[in-house]
Design a protein around this motif. Sequence first.
Motif, short mmCIF file in Angstrom:
data_model
loop_
_atom_site.label_atom_id
_atom_site.label_comp_id
_atom_site.label_asym_id
_atom_site.label_seq_id
_atom_site.Cartn_x
_atom_site.Cartn_y
_atom_site.Cartn_z
N TYR A 76 0.83 -1.20 0.00
CA TYR A 76 0.00 0.00 0.00
C TYR A 76 0.87 1.25 0.00
CZ TYR A 76 -3.75 -3.14 1.51
OH TYR A 76 -4.68 -4.16 1.60
N CYS A 77 0.43 2.21 -0.77
CA CYS A 77 1.05 3.53 -0.76
C CYS A 77 0.29 4.41 0.25
CB CYS A 77 0.95 4.13 -2.16
SG CYS A 77 1.55 5.81 -2.30
N ASN A 78 1.04 5.15 1.04
CA ASN A 78 0.47 6.08 2.02
C ASN A 78 1.14 7.43 1.84
OD1 ASN A 78 1.19 7.09 5.16
ND2 ASN A 78 -0.95 6.73 4.68
N ALA A 79 0.36 8.47 1.85
CA ALA A 79 0.93 9.80 1.66
C ALA A 79 0.32 10.80 2.64
CB ALA A 79 0.70 10.27 0.23
N TYR A 80 1.17 11.69 3.11
CA TYR A 80 0.75 12.80 3.96
C TYR A 80 0.67 14.03 3.07
CZ TYR A 80 1.89 9.57 7.69
OH TYR A 80 1.94 8.47 8.51
N ILE A 81 -0.54 14.54 2.91
CA ILE A 81 -0.79 15.54 1.88
C ILE A 81 -1.51 16.75 2.45
CG2 ILE A 81 -2.07 15.97 -0.28
CD1 ILE A 81 -1.61 13.05 -1.00
N ARG A 82 -1.12 17.90 1.97
CA ARG A 82 -1.86 19.14 2.22
C ARG A 82 -2.58 19.50 0.93
NH1 ARG A 82 3.20 22.16 5.23
NH2 ARG A 82 3.15 20.90 7.13
N THR A 83 -3.87 19.72 1.02
CA THR A 83 -4.66 20.01 -0.18
C THR A 83 -4.74 21.50 -0.44
OG1 THR A 83 -6.74 20.10 1.03
CG2 THR A 83 -6.05 17.94 0.20
#
Length: 122
Positions: free
Chosen positions: A94-101
């Motif tokens: 699984y890919c996991n990302a910490y993102i600011r939109t």
Amino acid sequence: QVRLVESGGGLVQPGGSLRLSCAASGSIFSLVAMDWYRQAPGNQRELVAAITSKSITNYADSVKGRFTISRDNAKNMVYLQMNSLKPEDTAVYYCNAYIRTVESPNVTRTYWGQGTQVTVSS
């Protein structure tokens, strides 16, 4: 809305290689960090590799020296090069990302992909 899509999984013989890719799309303001996790049947999901926005990397002991995580910030992509694969590497990755939109540039949220199966078997 943010979406993560993994690709590159499959069946490979022991000692072989695979390269996983994860593409992030949507209203992304910034990708803070990206990780790869895996989960084998009956096991908990475990962190395999992580990479920060400045490309500082970290690996699980079980994959050090065999796996390499990298990212392409211009394309919002993260990769996992897996060499010298072993049967015990078999899992859903699984890919996991910490993102600011764009809508919330001061808030960091975590997003997950749907997973890609990696099977190492002769």
